[in-house]
Design an enzyme around this catalytic site. Structure first.
Site, PDB file in Angstrom:
ATOM      1  N   LYS A 293       0.824  -1.216   0.000  1.00 40.98           N
ATOM      2  CA  LYS A 293       0.000   0.000   0.000  1.00 40.98           C
ATOM      3  C   LYS A 293       0.853   1.260   0.000  1.00 40.98           C
ATOM      4  O   LYS A 293       0.475   2.257  -0.616  1.00 40.98           O
ATOM      5  CB  LYS A 293      -0.882   0.020   1.246  1.00 40.98           C
ATOM      6  CG  LYS A 293      -1.687  -1.232   1.406  1.00 40.98           C
ATOM      7  CD  LYS A 293      -3.119  -0.925   1.707  1.00 40.98           C
ATOM      8  CE  LYS A 293      -3.907  -2.103   1.232  1.00 40.98           C
ATOM      9  NZ  LYS A 293      -5.318  -1.967   1.337  1.00 40.98           N
TER      10      LYS A 293
ATOM     11  N   GLU B  40      -2.540   7.315   8.053  1.00 41.05           N
ATOM     12  CA  GLU B  40      -3.231   8.258   7.168  1.00 41.05           C
ATOM     13  C   GLU B  40      -4.236   9.056   7.984  1.00 41.05           C
ATOM     14  O   GLU B  40      -4.718   8.574   9.013  1.00 41.05           O
ATOM     15  CB  GLU B  40      -4.081   7.494   6.125  1.00 41.05           C
ATOM     16  CG  GLU B  40      -3.325   6.807   5.032  1.00 41.05           C
ATOM     17  CD  GLU B  40      -4.261   6.039   4.097  1.00 41.05           C
ATOM     18  OE1 GLU B  40      -5.480   6.030   4.340  1.00 41.05           O
ATOM     19  OE2 GLU B  40      -3.755   5.459   3.134  1.00 41.05           O
TER      20      GLU B  40
ATOM     21  N   HIS C 124     -15.990  -5.354   5.435  1.00 43.18           N
ATOM     22  CA  HIS C 124     -15.118  -5.303   4.260  1.00 43.18           C
ATOM     23  C   HIS C 124     -15.515  -6.289   3.169  1.00 43.18           C
ATOM     24  O   HIS C 124     -14.740  -6.589   2.268  1.00 43.18           O
ATOM     25  CB  HIS C 124     -13.650  -5.485   4.669  1.00 43.18           C
ATOM     26  CG  HIS C 124     -13.236  -4.499   5.725  1.00 43.18           C
ATOM     27  ND1 HIS C 124     -13.180  -3.154   5.480  1.00 43.18           N
ATOM     28  CD2 HIS C 124     -12.935  -4.656   7.031  1.00 43.18           C
ATOM     29  CE1 HIS C 124     -12.835  -2.527   6.595  1.00 43.18           C
ATOM     30  NE2 HIS C 124     -12.691  -3.409   7.547  1.00 43.18           N
TER      31      HIS C 124
ATOM     32  N   ARG D 262      -7.119  -6.729 -11.451  1.00 40.33           N
ATOM     33  CA  ARG D 262      -7.908  -7.881 -11.898  1.00 40.33           C
ATOM     34  C   ARG D 262      -9.282  -7.394 -12.373  1.00 40.33           C
ATOM     35  O   ARG D 262      -9.636  -6.238 -12.191  1.00 40.33           O
ATOM     36  CB  ARG D 262      -8.125  -8.828 -10.722  1.00 40.33           C
ATOM     37  CG  ARG D 262      -8.872  -8.129  -9.580  1.00 40.33           C
ATOM     38  CD  ARG D 262      -9.348  -9.060  -8.488  1.00 40.33           C
ATOM     39  NE  ARG D 262     -10.232  -8.362  -7.568  1.00 40.33           N
ATOM     40  CZ  ARG D 262      -9.842  -7.713  -6.479  1.00 40.33           C
ATOM     41  NH1 ARG D 262      -8.564  -7.648  -6.165  1.00 40.33           N
ATOM     42  NH2 ARG D 262     -10.725  -7.104  -5.707  1.00 40.33           N
TER      43      ARG D 262
HETATM   44  C1  MV4 Z   1      -9.858   4.268   5.314  1.00 36.04           C
HETATM   45  C2  MV4 Z   1     -11.037   4.696   5.935  1.00 36.04           C
HETATM   46  C3  MV4 Z   1     -11.039   5.971   6.463  1.00 36.04           C
HETATM   47  N1  MV4 Z   1      -9.934   6.745   6.392  1.00 36.04           N
HETATM   48  N2  MV4 Z   1      -8.787   5.092   5.253  1.00 36.04           N
HETATM   49  C4  MV4 Z   1     -11.078  -0.278   4.614  1.00 36.04           C
HETATM   50  C5  MV4 Z   1     -10.488  -1.301   3.700  1.00 36.04           C
HETATM   51  C6  MV4 Z   1      -9.354  -0.649   3.048  1.00 36.04           C
HETATM   52  N3  MV4 Z   1      -9.195  -1.078   1.688  1.00 36.04           N
HETATM   53  C7  MV4 Z   1      -9.573   0.813   3.208  1.00 36.04           C
HETATM   54  N4  MV4 Z   1     -10.543   0.991   4.245  1.00 36.04           N
HETATM   55  C8  MV4 Z   1     -10.780   2.202   4.806  1.00 36.04           C
HETATM   56  N5  MV4 Z   1      -9.747   3.065   4.758  1.00 36.04           N
HETATM   57  C9  MV4 Z   1      -8.846   6.277   5.777  1.00 36.04           C
HETATM   58  N6  MV4 Z   1      -7.764   7.064   5.717  1.00 36.04           N
HETATM   59  C10 MV4 Z   1     -12.113   3.829   5.971  1.00 36.04           C
HETATM   60  C11 MV4 Z   1     -11.988   2.576   5.414  1.00 36.04           C
HETATM   61  C12 MV4 Z   1     -13.123   1.727   5.493  1.00 36.04           C
HETATM   62  C13 MV4 Z   1     -13.740   1.234   4.346  1.00 36.04           C
HETATM   63  C14 MV4 Z   1     -13.294   1.530   3.065  1.00 36.04           C
HETATM   64  C15 MV4 Z   1     -13.885   1.010   1.939  1.00 36.04           C
HETATM   65  C16 MV4 Z   1     -14.994   0.179   2.083  1.00 36.04           C
HETATM   66  C17 MV4 Z   1     -15.459  -0.124   3.339  1.00 36.04           C
HETATM   67  C18 MV4 Z   1     -14.845   0.390   4.477  1.00 36.04           C
HETATM   68  C19 MV4 Z   1     -15.340   0.050   5.737  1.00 36.04           C
HETATM   69  C20 MV4 Z   1     -14.733   0.552   6.856  1.00 36.04           C
HETATM   70  C21 MV4 Z   1     -13.615   1.366   6.733  1.00 36.04           C
END
Ligand code: MV4
Length: 497
Positions: A117, A200, A235, A292
């Site tokens: 990442k 972040e 997720h 993908r």
């Molecule tokens: C975040 C966020 C809030 N702020 N990053 C969750 C999985 C990962 N791929 C990224 N995710 C998140 N990153 C920052 N800086 C909140 C999430 C997140 C989320 C993101 C996408 C889809 C569902 C989610 C569920 C909870 C938290």
């Protein structure tokens, strides 16, 4: 790059999906299957099928050498990896190339550049694509705290090698930092074998919006607009749609162009998805590039009218993308519900087993991407998703109503499933209004309040009435001689109760 016979290194609905396009294009297909998938639909649909070992994916679908061996035996000169399994495995892409097999996917270097990442953040930053404010370096505990104070709380701790929310921790204030970091590191180590963590700024109530991209081997890149994937649980995406109710035409162009900057930076070839988080003010930030074809690609196919698997194959053959950016259509609205063999009343516990009855919805602008048939087994060894139901309408509300109606037609017997859960979602106020965010399923909206005694009695009385009428009807000879609907019509209504 020869693509004259395709081995599908996957199972379930995505294998079936790929076989369908191959058949349309006149390309012979080869299925592979584990011992648990002997009777699976993809095995029946492919032109040839080969067993590649025990149920455990580590010993079958994930063994690169076994896939290459089946290519040799069957004469397949190309491999479509689907999603999951070997789809984002750079080592596999390299091994196929070394064996003279065309990998229907991006170059291994592109896969690798997005593997971490923090490395992906560096690529996006250098390319001029907005990323969430934060750091790109993995640091010691004290430095991470200092960086967090500089960014400003709340912050999100993330595993550098992470995915699926593992090793991710929201930290509201400095006092909580040390214990949260310890947990994030512990989870990162046990999940990814690496305890590197970065930080972040936390985006509050974010939306997950992703851009479908495509590249060819001639340096051309286009975006096929966005998908909104904010409706998810732990997720796991539950519902996806395209376009996003949050995105304006200006935001769409800005996101699409930002996504293409990342695509060009890694010389991306094939289908890819650039994931963004968006906030309430329509700021958007790069999260990752998934190298993908995604589960939710059908909603993009609905609004563009394009076949993404066909495009993957064309590009793998070395052909140019069939359209320029301006020619990519955007028409109406599409929704997709993921149908899982799981029990919403038992905390969504997987519910594998034999499907004893199956009737899938159909009709105008309804599509069911299934991987099962009546009589098939849903094995316990893999993801319990059994189909993706998608609908299209000229407007979002029409797509939703069509979905609600289609879900009402769906019948699956023998296993638990989440169709009633989806039906409840289609009627959930915030969902219908498009007020989506990633936390919207955290509270169980679908559990109705305890019903009062009056309603309970009313339901019981209605059921009893239906039962009695049903018995009377069933005792009568079939037919409409008395002008009343016959027992079957009645049975349909009874079944709905
Ligand atoms: C975040 C966020 C809030 N702020 N990053 C969750 C999985 C990962 N791929 C990224 N995710 C998140 N990153 C920052 N800086 C909140 C999430 C997140 C989320 C993101 C996408 C889809 C569902 C989610 C569920 C909870 C938290």
């Amino acid at each position: 790059m020869a693509v004259t016979k395709i081995l599908i290194a996957n199972r379930g609905e995505i294998a079936v999906r790929v076989i369908r396009t191959c058949r349309e294009m006149g390309i012979p297909t080869v299925a592979v299957y584990s011992e648990a998938d002997r009777g699976a639909l993809h095995v029946r649909m492919a032109d040839e099928a080969y067993c590649i070992g025990p149920a455990a994916a580590r010993e079958s679908y994930l063994v690169i050498e076994k896939i290459i061996d089946v290519c040799r035996r069957s004469g397949a000169d190309a491999v479509h990896p689907g999603y999951g399994f070997l789809s984002e495995n750079a080592e596999a892409a390299r091994a196929f190339a070394a064996a003279g097999i065309t990998f229907i996917g991006p170059r291994p270097e592109s896969i690798e550049s997005m593997g971490s990442k923090t490395a992906a953040r560096v690529v996006a930053l250098r390319a001029g694509c907005p990323v969430v404010p934060g750091i790109q370096e993995t640091m010691a505990d004290e430095e991470l705290l200092a960086a967090s104070q500089k960014i400003g709380f709340p912050v999100m701790l993330k595993a550098a090698m992470g995915g699926g929310g593992k090793g991710m921790r929201l930290v509201h204030k400095a006092e909580d930092f040390t214990s949260s970091l310890a947990r994030a590191r512990g989870e990162a180590l046990s999940s990814f074998g690496d305890d590197s963590v970065y930080v972040e700024k936390a985006i509050v109530q974010p939306r997950h919006i992703e851009i479908q991209i495509f590249g060819d081997t001639h340096g051309n890149h286009v975006y096929l607009h966005e998908r909104e994937c904010s409706v998810q649980r732990r997720h796991q995406k539950v519902i996806e749609e395209a376009p996003s109710p949050h995105v304006t035409p200006e935001m769409r162009r800005a996101m699409g162009e930002a996504a293409l900057k990342v695509a060009k930076a890694v010389d991306y070839v094939g289908a890819g998805t650039v994931e963004f988080l968006a906030d309430a003010d329509r700021n958007f930030y790069f999260l990752e590039l998934n190298t993908r074809l995604q589960v939710e690609h059908p909603v993009t196919e609905w609004i563009t009218g394009l076949d993404l698997v066909k495009w993957q194959i064309l590009v793998a053959r070395g052909e140019k993308l069939p359209m320029t950016q301006e020619e990519i259509p955007l028409n109406g609205w599409a929704i997709e519900c993921r149908v899982y063999a799981e029990d919403p009343d038992k905390n969504f516990m997987p519910s594998p087993g034999k499907i004893t009855f199956l009737r899938t919805p159909s009709g105008r602008n309804v599509r069911d991407d299934g991987g099962v048939y009546e009589g098939a087994e849903v094995p316990m060894f893999y993801d319990p998703m059994i189909s993706k139901l998608s609908t299209w309408g000229p407007t979002r509300l029409e797509a939703i109503e069509r979905m609600r109606a289609a879900l009402g037609e769906y019948r699956i017997g023998g296993i638990r499933h989440n169709i009633a859960f989806h039906e409840a979602l289609m009627e959930h106020g915030p969902f219908r209004e498009g007020a989506l965010h990633t936390g919207m399923l955290d509270k169980p909206f679908w559990k109705k309040k305890e019903q009062g005694p009056d309603l309970k009695f009313a339901v019981a009385a209605a059921l009893l009435h239906e039962l009695e009428t049903e018995q009377r009807r069933a005792a009568q000879p079939a037919g409409h001689a008395d002008g009343k609907p016959d027992a079957w019509k009645h049975w349909g209504r009874f079944n709905r109760l």
